[in-house]
Scaffold this motif. Structure first.
Motif, mmCIF file in Angstrom:
data_model
loop_
_atom_site.group_PDB
_atom_site.id
_atom_site.type_symbol
_atom_site.label_atom_id
_atom_site.label_comp_id
_atom_site.label_asym_id
_atom_site.label_seq_id
_atom_site.Cartn_x
_atom_site.Cartn_y
_atom_site.Cartn_z
ATOM 1 N N PRO A 176 -7.686 40.794 85.930
ATOM 2 C CA PRO A 176 -6.728 39.692 86.099
ATOM 3 C C PRO A 176 -5.444 39.899 85.289
ATOM 4 C CG PRO A 176 -8.947 38.840 85.773
ATOM 5 C CD PRO A 176 -8.999 40.303 85.491
ATOM 6 N N THR A 177 -5.587 40.427 84.076
ATOM 7 C CA THR A 177 -4.411 40.661 83.235
ATOM 8 C C THR A 177 -3.544 41.764 83.816
ATOM 9 O OG1 THR A 177 -5.658 39.969 81.284
ATOM 10 C CG2 THR A 177 -3.648 41.218 80.907
ATOM 11 N N LEU A 178 -4.168 42.851 84.272
ATOM 12 C CA LEU A 178 -3.409 43.954 84.868
ATOM 13 C C LEU A 178 -2.696 43.492 86.136
ATOM 14 C CD1 LEU A 178 -5.993 46.871 84.448
ATOM 15 C CD2 LEU A 178 -3.910 46.487 83.124
ATOM 16 N N PRO A 219 -10.845 33.855 70.185
ATOM 17 C CA PRO A 219 -11.926 34.764 70.583
ATOM 18 C C PRO A 219 -11.535 35.613 71.779
ATOM 19 C CG PRO A 219 -12.365 32.515 71.333
ATOM 20 C CD PRO A 219 -11.152 32.445 70.452
ATOM 21 N N PHE A 220 -12.169 36.770 71.841
ATOM 22 C CA PHE A 220 -11.929 37.688 72.938
ATOM 23 C C PHE A 220 -12.608 37.168 74.200
ATOM 24 C CE2 PHE A 220 -13.878 41.198 75.376
ATOM 25 C CZ PHE A 220 -12.728 41.684 75.947
ATOM 26 N N LYS A 236 -4.265 35.669 74.178
ATOM 27 C CA LYS A 236 -5.606 36.016 74.655
ATOM 28 C C LYS A 236 -5.543 37.149 75.668
ATOM 29 C CE LYS A 236 -7.859 31.496 74.100
ATOM 30 N NZ LYS A 236 -8.541 30.396 74.830
ATOM 31 N N GLU A 237 -4.592 37.071 76.581
ATOM 32 C CA GLU A 237 -4.482 38.115 77.600
ATOM 33 C C GLU A 237 -4.070 39.450 76.993
ATOM 34 O OE1 GLU A 237 -3.236 35.418 81.490
ATOM 35 O OE2 GLU A 237 -1.762 35.811 79.917
ATOM 36 N N HIS A 238 -3.228 39.398 75.979
ATOM 37 C CA HIS A 238 -2.862 40.636 75.294
ATOM 38 C C HIS A 238 -4.078 41.223 74.570
ATOM 39 C CE1 HIS A 238 -1.042 43.232 72.164
ATOM 40 N NE2 HIS A 238 -0.149 43.483 73.094
ATOM 41 N N MET A 239 -4.917 40.364 74.008
ATOM 42 C CA MET A 239 -6.149 40.831 73.379
ATOM 43 C C MET A 239 -7.030 41.571 74.383
ATOM 44 S SD MET A 239 -7.372 37.745 70.834
ATOM 45 C CE MET A 239 -8.920 38.550 70.489
ATOM 46 N N VAL A 240 -7.046 41.101 75.614
ATOM 47 C CA VAL A 240 -7.830 41.769 76.659
ATOM 48 C C VAL A 240 -7.337 43.201 76.831
ATOM 49 C CG1 VAL A 240 -8.361 41.793 79.122
ATOM 50 C CG2 VAL A 240 -8.421 39.644 77.862
ATOM 51 N N LEU A 241 -6.016 43.373 76.908
ATOM 52 C CA LEU A 241 -5.457 44.722 77.034
ATOM 53 C C LEU A 241 -5.884 45.594 75.854
ATOM 54 C CD1 LEU A 241 -1.733 44.292 78.184
ATOM 55 C CD2 LEU A 241 -3.700 45.014 79.544
ATOM 56 N N CYS A 242 -5.783 45.038 74.644
ATOM 57 C CA CYS A 242 -6.102 45.821 73.451
ATOM 58 C C CYS A 242 -7.565 46.234 73.442
ATOM 59 C CB CYS A 242 -5.781 45.014 72.193
ATOM 60 S SG CYS A 242 -4.022 44.644 71.978
ATOM 61 N N ARG A 243 -8.455 45.311 73.783
ATOM 62 C CA ARG A 243 -9.882 45.641 73.755
ATOM 63 C C ARG A 243 -10.223 46.728 74.766
ATOM 64 N NH1 ARG A 243 -8.481 42.988 70.123
ATOM 65 N NH2 ARG A 243 -9.632 41.326 69.074
ATOM 66 N N PHE A 244 -9.655 46.628 75.947
ATOM 67 C CA PHE A 244 -9.985 47.625 76.968
ATOM 68 C C PHE A 244 -9.202 48.919 76.785
ATOM 69 C CE2 PHE A 244 -11.963 43.987 78.877
ATOM 70 C CZ PHE A 244 -13.068 44.530 79.520
ATOM 71 N N ALA A 245 -8.139 48.888 75.979
ATOM 72 C CA ALA A 245 -7.437 50.131 75.657
ATOM 73 C C ALA A 245 -8.310 51.049 74.819
ATOM 74 C CB ALA A 245 -6.135 49.821 74.912
ATOM 75 N N ASP A 246 -9.327 50.504 74.191
ATOM 76 C CA ASP A 246 -10.257 51.329 73.414
ATOM 77 C C ASP A 246 -11.356 51.945 74.270
ATOM 78 O OD1 ASP A 246 -9.301 51.548 70.881
ATOM 79 O OD2 ASP A 246 -10.510 49.950 70.002
#
Length: 580
Positions: free
Chosen positions: A322-324, A315-316, A511-521
């Motif tokens: 934090p990821t950045l 899950p997202f 999971k952290e990569h998913m965070v990047l992808c979601r916010f890239a939108d």
């Protein structure tokens, strides 16, 4: 029902008649487009169907256009469509080594499960196949479509209106029935004569609701809101399965309410009813409210059907900071190369009207932005292309990119790959107006195209489609010019795992990569500027990961921004060339 396979693939030519009785002749293919596609596919020329590998089970239908390559999925036959090779069969499926989980479910697992059930329906009483249960589960998941924010706000507004009615004097009365927002959007998409409703501004209270707080969209058809080839593929299988359940174990129907709702929904389409009548298929009238006797035991998938790898999508969670920060602490941040020719532009005024995207069904403002996007891609392809090169426009749509390339690069061969027939027909009509002779059309999923080429191009390839295009270019040792889109749809698949590069994998979890992808939108022009900057940074990091992964295959890759930046919220480009 016995399935027959050929031990060796053969090349055949089929001459269809009205009764679908065909004469098969073995011969070599001379058409490069047919040879450049993996099965299943057909090629139509001079009313002859060319089938390169008849080891797969195929449905032969009367083609509607000549010189057109298209894939074939789940099929129905009258028994002698393959000269008797597949006589007596009526459930067919593709055998593909590498497909998405969804494609595998709809085009392989469900047909196989239904076929197994039909062999011994009484031996499988009260046991629903795992594939069918999986489809039921998928039909209950929220729908994600591109730019769904507007539809979700319309749904919220409709819900508020319904709530206000229920608060009236007759609170016990049901609210007036009306088609949902999802159904309205789906039916409007299906109607060729539908006129877009005039744009209206939502109420201020609706506009202020955060995207995360908007109601989710529900399934109308199999893939979400819109009727697609998947619904056509599933209908014959599910129809036969429901007939068997109704005859042998009607109580199990109560465990498939969403599947029954889908089955009834497709029957609301006149074209489906006409096609079913032509095929002699008497569709059932079933209701999810039909009373069913109590069931002795809960339906369980058989042990054999539970086998096989299952990819669990995590899950997202979390936010981007934090990821950045973690990436920055490890010396990783978005890096953009300078645009090599920011002022270069196609001379649109001197080109024929059929080349210009303004001829398409779009507003003037959108057409201008499309021209700007094309300026960037055509500039990069022109930098890489040489006479005699083959350029493949993946996910070509109506041919905005491919037609401009074919016209401006007359000494190159351009091939358009698109899985929607309607889009390819529009592209063919436009190219015919121009008299282009250096352009070809293939209707197929992009990974079915296995031919050699020199440059791959894709404008706004959605989600992992960007990675599929990138992968095809790496396999062909071709240069690429790709503009990604829909980063939020990126997720692990049977073929791709994220992050992709070694350095990102060492630094970030999935999971952290998913965070990047979601916010890239989060780059829409309606968002606050600071939020769009974070989205742009996340876009750059996701594409940096992609570029580093490509560089390990012997490529030099640049991540750059289209000019002007306002031509699209998704304005990144990946430009790569093989270095060895």
């Amino acid at each position: 029902m016995q399935l027959n396979y050929r031990s060796k693939p053969t090349k055949r030519v089929f001459f269809p008649s009205k009764s679908f009785s065909q004469k098969a002749l073995t011969r070599d293919f001379s058409n490069s487009k047919a040879l450049a596609c993996c099965v299943p596919q057909l090629y139509m020329q001079n009313r002859a169907l060319l089938v390169p590998h008849s080891s797969l089970k195929l449905l032969f239908v009367q083609p509607r256009s000549e010189g057109h390559v298209f894939p074939v999925s789940t099929l129905h036959s009258n028994g002698d469509a393959c000269g008797g090779d597949l006589a007596g069969e009526n459930l067919f499926h593709m055998l593909l080594e590498t497909v998405s989980q969804w494609t595998r479910l709809c085009e392989l697992d469900i047909p196989s499960a239904v076929e197994e059930h039909l062999r011994n329906p009484e031996d499988q009483m009260y046991r629903l196949p795992a594939a069918v249960l999986n489809l039921e589960k998928r039909l209950g998941e929220p729908v994600k479509v591109h730019n769904d924010d507007k539809i979700r706000r319309q749904k919220l507004q409709q819900q508020k209106k319904s709530d206000s009615r229920l608060k009236g004097p007759n609170t016990e009365m049901e609210s007036p029935s009306h088609p949902g927002v999802e159904l309205s959007a789906a039916l409007a998409k299906l109607s060729a004569d539908a006129v877009s409703a005039p744009a209206t501004r939502e109420r201020s209270d609706i506009r202020k609701v955060k995207t995360t707080d908007l109601p989710e969209l529900e399934h109308v058809f199999a893939e979400g809101l819109y009727f697609t080839l998947t619904d056509v593929v599933l209908l014959p299988c599910i129809h036969q399965y429901l007939i068997s359940l109704q005859k042998h174990t009607p109580s199990t129907l109560s465990h498939l309410p969403l599947l029954l709702r889908w089955y009834q929904r497709v029957q609301e389409l006149p074209s489906v009813l006409r096609a079913a009548k032509d095929c002699g298929m008497a569709l059932l009238s079933l209701s999810t409210a039909d009373p069913c006797p109590p069931q002795p035991e809960n339906p369980q998938p058989s042990g054999a059907e539970q086998e096989g790898p299952q990819l669990e999508q995590e899950p997202f969670i979390g936010g981007p900071r934090p990821t950045l920060t973690k990436l920055q602490e490890n010396g990783i941040d978005a890096v953009y190369s300078a645009h090599p020719c920011p002022t270069w532009t196609v001379d649109w005024e001197s080109l024929p009207a059929a080349v210009n995207p303004t001829e398409g069904k779009m507003s003037d403002a959108r057409a201008v932005r499309k021209q700007q996007q094309l300026n960037n891609l055509v500039a990069m392809v022109t930098e890489l292309a040489h006479p005699g090169h083959t350029v493949v426009d993946f996910c070509s749509g109506g041919g905005h990119v491919g037609i401009v390339l074919a016209y401006t690069l007359p000494k190159c061969q351009v091939i358009l790959i698109e899985n929607k027939e309607e889009s390819l027909v529009r592209a063919r009509d436009r190219s015919a107006q121009l008299g282009l002779t250096n352009i070809g059309f293939v209707q197929a999923n992009l990974d079915y195209f296995t031919g050699n080429f020199n440059i791959g191009v894709a404008l706004h390839a959605c989600g992992v489609a960007t990675d599929m295009v990138l992968d095809r270019c790496l396999q062909a040792r071709a240069g690429f010019v790709i503009s990604p889109c829909c980063y939020g749809f990126i997720q692990n698949t049977l073929k791709f795992n994220f992050p992709k590069s070694a350095r990102f994998t060492e630094t970030l979890s999935y999971k952290e990569h998913m965070v990047l992808c979601r916010f890239a939108d989060q780059t829409a022009v309606s968002l606050p500027p600071e939020r769009r900057l974070i989205g742009k940074r996340c876009m750059g990091l996701v594409d940096l990961d992609r570029s580093w992964a490509a560089e390990t295959h012997g490529y030099s890759v640049r991540v750059m921004t289209m000019v002007p930046e306002g031509c699209s919220p998704k304005n990144n480009m990946l430009v790569g060339i093989p270095t060895r």
